[in-house]
Design an enzyme around this catalytic site. Sequence first.
Site, PDB file in Angstrom:
ATOM      1  N   CYS A 172     -56.848 -27.322  52.812  1.00 42.81           N
ATOM      2  CA  CYS A 172     -56.442 -27.384  54.212  1.00 42.81           C
ATOM      3  C   CYS A 172     -57.106 -28.585  54.878  1.00 42.81           C
ATOM      4  CB  CYS A 172     -56.825 -26.096  54.933  1.00 42.81           C
ATOM      5  SG  CYS A 172     -56.466 -26.121  56.709  1.00 42.81           S
ATOM      6  N   CYS A 195     -50.071 -40.553  21.889  1.00 39.20           N
ATOM      7  CA  CYS A 195     -51.227 -39.678  21.695  1.00 39.20           C
ATOM      8  C   CYS A 195     -50.819 -38.323  21.120  1.00 39.20           C
ATOM      9  CB  CYS A 195     -51.955 -39.457  23.019  1.00 39.20           C
ATOM     10  SG  CYS A 195     -52.676 -40.942  23.729  1.00 39.20           S
ATOM     11  N   GLN A 233     -59.066 -37.664  33.894  1.00 36.49           N
ATOM     12  CA  GLN A 233     -58.741 -38.358  35.143  1.00 36.49           C
ATOM     13  C   GLN A 233     -57.396 -37.888  35.688  1.00 36.49           C
ATOM     14  OE1 GLN A 233     -59.902 -42.817  34.779  1.00 36.49           O
ATOM     15  NE2 GLN A 233     -59.506 -42.140  32.683  1.00 36.49           N
ATOM     16  N   HIS A 269     -60.756 -36.244  39.001  1.00 40.91           N
ATOM     17  CA  HIS A 269     -59.922 -36.718  40.111  1.00 40.91           C
ATOM     18  C   HIS A 269     -59.183 -35.575  40.797  1.00 40.91           C
ATOM     19  CE1 HIS A 269     -59.774 -41.056  38.295  1.00 40.91           C
ATOM     20  NE2 HIS A 269     -60.902 -40.789  38.916  1.00 40.91           N
ATOM     21  N   CYS A 318     -59.551 -26.657  57.874  1.00 39.65           N
ATOM     22  CA  CYS A 318     -60.712 -25.828  57.529  1.00 39.65           C
ATOM     23  C   CYS A 318     -61.282 -26.140  56.152  1.00 39.65           C
ATOM     24  CB  CYS A 318     -60.344 -24.345  57.594  1.00 39.65           C
ATOM     25  SG  CYS A 318     -59.184 -23.795  56.319  1.00 39.65           S
TER      26      CYS A 318
END
Length: 289
Positions: A148, A277, A107, A140, A151
């Site tokens: 952009c 962790c 995520q 995510h 475009c």
Amino acid sequence: MAPSSDMDTFRKVLAASKSIAILAGAGLSAASGIPTYRGAGGLWRTHDAKSLATPEAFDDNPSLVAIGAPPNAAHKALALLYVPAILSRVAPSLDPSKCPNPLFITQNVDSLSLRVLSDPSLNLPEHVQAVARENLLEMHGSLFRLRCERCEHDYRDYSSPLSEVLAEATRRHAETGEDVEVPVDNLPRCGNGDPGSWGGLLRPGVVWFGEAPEYLDEIENMLDYCDLLLVIGTSSTVNPAAGFAGIVKAKGGKTAVFNLERSAGDKKADFLFLGPCAETLPQALGIDV
């Protein structure tokens, strides 16, 4: 029944698993100096969520996002998991027809799990890096993807900062601790002024609140036969990822949670390892970094 914190028992379950998935959240990158969102001192404590993660916030202040940090030991342990000799030792029972390698769902938008693959300290062969990239899903998006606004051209750029204007804003923020708003006309644009480009404002290639996460079909297909889900550094409060552990459990699989502190998502976990962790994960996997 309370979740177990017995690492030997966890390693036996890991070794017997035929299909493994990994779900990572902000806690994975905490040891790299990137604050979590909902933990003590996290970004949600110092900014309103919508000031950080919505298209409307980008329209209001497109200069608010900046990030840069090194991978930590947890990132490195997960990267080493794709080395065939290590994977065959840690998880020898993986089903080659369904899950020859763990599916890594993150995520996080810092791309540290991708960038660690080229870390010189790991010296991963290119074919190992390729396998790890194929199995990494940034659901995510990433701050290092640029898109952009006109475009919709999408590409990766690891320049930090993207421009001297942003470099100056970063320095001012470091000195004062205050957010620095850069005039929109000075922000990076598609094509850098090339007459043949659209010249649209470049936004981070991230999934903001209100936008659909990426790779959901692929993730759901994998969870259908996953028998062990490692939940790393996430409070499991944001959907749809918050429901992944429940899907695995409903199909008879097991879940192992690695978090700095207790959270809502660990109530039904089979294993729970509390602490940084960067310390607990390499130890549980039996991978030295």
